[in-house]
Design a protein around this motif. Structure first.
Motif, PDB file in Angstrom:
ATOM      1  N   THR A 358       0.821  -1.211   0.000  1.00  0.00           N
ATOM      2  CA  THR A 358       0.000   0.000   0.000  1.00  0.00           C
ATOM      3  C   THR A 358       0.853   1.259   0.000  1.00  0.00           C
ATOM      4  N   PHE A 359       1.903   1.266   0.837  1.00  0.00           N
ATOM      5  CA  PHE A 359       2.727   2.469   0.987  1.00  0.00           C
ATOM      6  C   PHE A 359       4.008   2.405   0.164  1.00  0.00           C
ATOM      7  N   GLY A 360       4.082   1.491  -0.784  1.00  0.00           N
ATOM      8  CA  GLY A 360       5.323   1.323  -1.535  1.00  0.00           C
ATOM      9  C   GLY A 360       5.453   2.187  -2.777  1.00  0.00           C
ATOM     10  N   THR A 361       4.346   2.772  -3.244  1.00  0.00           N
ATOM     11  CA  THR A 361       4.390   3.519  -4.500  1.00  0.00           C
ATOM     12  C   THR A 361       4.209   5.024  -4.322  1.00  0.00           C
ATOM     13  N   GLY A 362       3.681   5.453  -3.201  1.00  0.00           N
ATOM     14  CA  GLY A 362       3.431   6.877  -2.995  1.00  0.00           C
ATOM     15  C   GLY A 362       2.083   7.335  -3.482  1.00  0.00           C
ATOM     16  N   ARG A 363       1.269   6.416  -4.017  1.00  0.00           N
ATOM     17  CA  ARG A 363      -0.073   6.767  -4.467  1.00  0.00           C
ATOM     18  C   ARG A 363      -1.027   5.659  -4.062  1.00  0.00           C
ATOM     19  N   THR A 364      -2.267   6.030  -3.740  1.00  0.00           N
ATOM     20  CA  THR A 364      -3.255   5.050  -3.320  1.00  0.00           C
ATOM     21  C   THR A 364      -4.559   5.249  -4.079  1.00  0.00           C
ATOM     22  N   ASN A 365      -5.408   4.219  -4.051  1.00  0.00           N
ATOM     23  CA  ASN A 365      -6.761   4.305  -4.585  1.00  0.00           C
ATOM     24  C   ASN A 365      -7.675   3.466  -3.697  1.00  0.00           C
ATOM     25  N   ILE A 366      -8.944   3.393  -4.030  1.00  0.00           N
ATOM     26  CA  ILE A 366      -9.909   2.759  -3.145  1.00  0.00           C
ATOM     27  C   ILE A 366      -9.654   1.258  -2.979  1.00  0.00           C
ATOM     28  N   LEU A 367      -8.980   0.607  -3.929  1.00  0.00           N
ATOM     29  CA  LEU A 367      -8.714  -0.822  -3.812  1.00  0.00           C
ATOM     30  C   LEU A 367      -7.924  -1.123  -2.531  1.00  0.00           C
ATOM     31  N   TYR A 368      -6.870  -0.349  -2.293  1.00  0.00           N
ATOM     32  CA  TYR A 368      -6.059  -0.571  -1.101  1.00  0.00           C
ATOM     33  C   TYR A 368      -6.890  -0.330   0.166  1.00  0.00           C
ATOM     34  N   GLY A 369      -7.724   0.692   0.122  1.00  0.00           N
ATOM     35  CA  GLY A 369      -8.551   0.974   1.277  1.00  0.00           C
ATOM     36  C   GLY A 369      -9.509  -0.158   1.591  1.00  0.00           C
ATOM     37  N   LEU A 370     -10.150  -0.718   0.563  1.00  0.00           N
ATOM     38  CA  LEU A 370     -11.085  -1.813   0.765  1.00  0.00           C
ATOM     39  C   LEU A 370     -10.383  -3.054   1.308  1.00  0.00           C
ATOM     40  N   ILE A 371      -9.185  -3.338   0.826  1.00  0.00           N
ATOM     41  CA  ILE A 371      -8.449  -4.511   1.309  1.00  0.00           C
ATOM     42  C   ILE A 371      -8.138  -4.367   2.802  1.00  0.00           C
ATOM     43  N   HIS A 372      -7.658  -3.197   3.192  1.00  0.00           N
ATOM     44  CA  HIS A 372      -7.356  -2.978   4.609  1.00  0.00           C
ATOM     45  C   HIS A 372      -8.613  -3.072   5.471  1.00  0.00           C
ATOM     46  N   LEU A 373      -9.729  -2.564   4.976  1.00  0.00           N
ATOM     47  CA  LEU A 373     -10.972  -2.631   5.747  1.00  0.00           C
ATOM     48  C   LEU A 373     -11.464  -4.069   5.889  1.00  0.00           C
ATOM     49  N   VAL A 374     -11.274  -4.880   4.856  1.00  0.00           N
ATOM     50  CA  VAL A 374     -11.634  -6.305   4.960  1.00  0.00           C
ATOM     51  C   VAL A 374     -10.774  -7.000   6.014  1.00  0.00           C
ATOM     52  N   LEU A 375      -9.474  -6.669   6.043  1.00  0.00           N
ATOM     53  CA  LEU A 375      -8.598  -7.244   7.064  1.00  0.00           C
ATOM     54  C   LEU A 375      -9.028  -6.793   8.461  1.00  0.00           C
ATOM     55  N   PHE A 376      -9.447  -5.542   8.589  1.00  0.00           N
ATOM     56  CA  PHE A 376      -9.906  -5.053   9.885  1.00  0.00           C
ATOM     57  C   PHE A 376     -11.196  -5.757  10.298  1.00  0.00           C
ATOM     58  N   ALA A 377     -12.104  -5.953   9.360  1.00  0.00           N
ATOM     59  CA  ALA A 377     -13.340  -6.679   9.660  1.00  0.00           C
ATOM     60  C   ALA A 377     -13.029  -8.115  10.082  1.00  0.00           C
ATOM     61  N   THR A 378     -12.025  -8.713   9.448  1.00  0.00           N
ATOM     62  CA  THR A 378     -11.613 -10.078   9.823  1.00  0.00           C
ATOM     63  C   THR A 378     -11.102 -10.104  11.249  1.00  0.00           C
ATOM     64  N   PHE A 379     -10.285  -9.112  11.621  1.00  0.00           N
ATOM     65  CA  PHE A 379      -9.787  -9.023  13.000  1.00  0.00           C
ATOM     66  C   PHE A 379     -10.933  -8.909  13.991  1.00  0.00           C
ATOM     67  N   CYS A 380     -11.871  -7.989  13.721  1.00  0.00           N
ATOM     68  CA  CYS A 380     -12.997  -7.793  14.632  1.00  0.00           C
ATOM     69  C   CYS A 380     -13.834  -9.062  14.766  1.00  0.00           C
TER      70      CYS A 380
END
Length: 386
Positions: A358-380
């Motif tokens: 996610t932080f390796g290119t210096g630019r982000t889009n909604i795909l990275y955000g959705l992936i992180h949110l899925v991981l957070f939902a998995t943790f919860c």
């Protein structure tokens, strides 16, 4: 972790620089006073032991949440004002120490109480990493991406945060499972002392890099009118007043920590929830002020500021909390269990793997955000249904 420049209470707009202190919100001084009054009532009535099944203690438990949250927000507000007056690097230290004092107070009440919870520190630190590294990062990237399509940030700064977080988590959460001097996921006293010192050394090196040596890695591009807003520093009088209310706010959190942890334990037992949920609650309590500020920054197309707030708060939380609770454990002989189970270890490794991309290119889009949110939902989900 909020930086002094990122979180200054702004002064009124106008021609030239402001010459007087902005008006202090009523909540900034009212909430600490309300908290102290609440503490006094609990002490006088003997209701500071937490919920005991009576209707009166139920009312205390209900009132405890807004009082404690109000004290946390007031403490962060006054710490930010003091930080703006002192400047860097002392500003960052003021903010980090204020948050650490609140977190350590809550953890110490659980470690040293009658019904000690030796795993609360571990559960809280893991929850901080997951809330920040997946929940907050994912929400900021998603909200910013929906509004601005793509957003940019400084790769050097993000890499510095990850370079600190990975060894901090390894030393505090993973390595204890692979030592033989103490049973289970615990360190021996000597190992705990070394881990605490190593953790503190890493964080201090990062703090020096962030505030002195390589400040450009974390710089936020701001507009000219914002520069004018931030140019005014609080007066000595306003700083001294804020220092007094900061102490009062921290005192409220410290004095209510035992009541809060006892009430949470009773509530979790009544609901049949796993003990790890307590760590998530403590982490949310500590991170909530940073959470709202980071999301607002992302929506304003200032993702660098969001990164500083999110990843910086995680670095400060682990880098200062581990040495503090290690000292408490060694001095008072309190049991401290730090090692994660295999499930949480896998989730932690996946989180850092995705974060590096996610932080390796210096630019982000909604795909990275959705992936992180899925991981957070998995943790919860796995916290509730392990």
């Amino acid at each position: 972790m909020t930086t002094a420049d990122d979180a200054v209470p702004t002064a009124p707009h106008g021609t030239g620089l402001p010459t007087s202190d902005p008006a202090t919100p009523v909540s900034a001084w009212g909430l600490p006073l309300l908290g102290l009054a609440f503490v006094a009532v609990l002490k006088l009535t003997g209701l500071d032991g937490g919920y005991d099944g009576s209707a009166l203690s139920l009312g205390v438990a209900i009132a405890l949440v807004p009082v404690l949250f109000g004290a946390v927000f007031a403490a962060v507000y006054h710490a930010e004002l003091i930080a703006h007056r002192t400047g860097e690097p002392f500003g960052t230290l003021v903010l980090a120490m204020a948050v650490t004092v609140m977190e350590v107070a809550l953890l110490a009440s659980a470690m040293l109480g009658e019904n000690a919870n030796p795993a609360l520190a571990r559960d809280t630190i893991l929850a901080v990493v997951m809330i920040v590294g997946n929940g907050l990062v994912g929400l900021c990237i998603l909200m910013g991406g929906l509004r601005h399509k793509e957003q940019s940030f400084r790769v050097t700064g993000a890499n510095a945060y990850l370079a600190v977080l990975i060894p901090l988590c390894a030393l505090s959460l993973v390595l204890p499972n692979h030592t033989v001097a103490a049973p289970g996921g615990a360190y021996s006293p000597v190992q705990l002392a070394f881990a605490g010192a190593a953790t503190l050394a890493i964080y201090l090196a990062f703090l020096y890099t962030q505030t002195v040596r390589n400040r450009e890695y974390f710089a936020v591009v701001i507009k000219d009118d914002e520069v004018a807003d931030k140019a005014h520093k609080p007066s000595n009088r306003a700083t001294l007043i804020s220092f007094g209310f900061l102490i009062a706010s921290l005192l409220v959190v410290i004095l209510l920590s035992k009541t809060f942890t006892a009430t949470v334990d009773v509530g979790l037992q009544a609901a049949g929830a796993p003990a790890a949920v307590a760590g998530v609650i403590v982490a949310f309590l500590i991170l909530l002020p940073e959470f709202s500020a980071a999301v607002r920054a992302a929506r304003a197309d200032k993702l660098q500021k969001s990164v500083n707030l999110a990843l910086g708060s995680a670095c400060a939380t682990i880098g200062l909390t581990i040495p503090a609770i290690a000292t408490l454990s060694i001095v008072f002989g309190a049991p401290l269990e730090l090692g994660l189970d295999s499930k949480d270890t896998v989730l932690l490794l996946v989180t850092f793997g995705v974060a590096l991309l996610t932080f390796g290119t210096g630019r982000t889009n909604i795909l990275y955000g959705l992936i992180h949110l899925v991981l957070f939902a998995t943790f919860c989900f796995l916290v509730v249904k392990p």
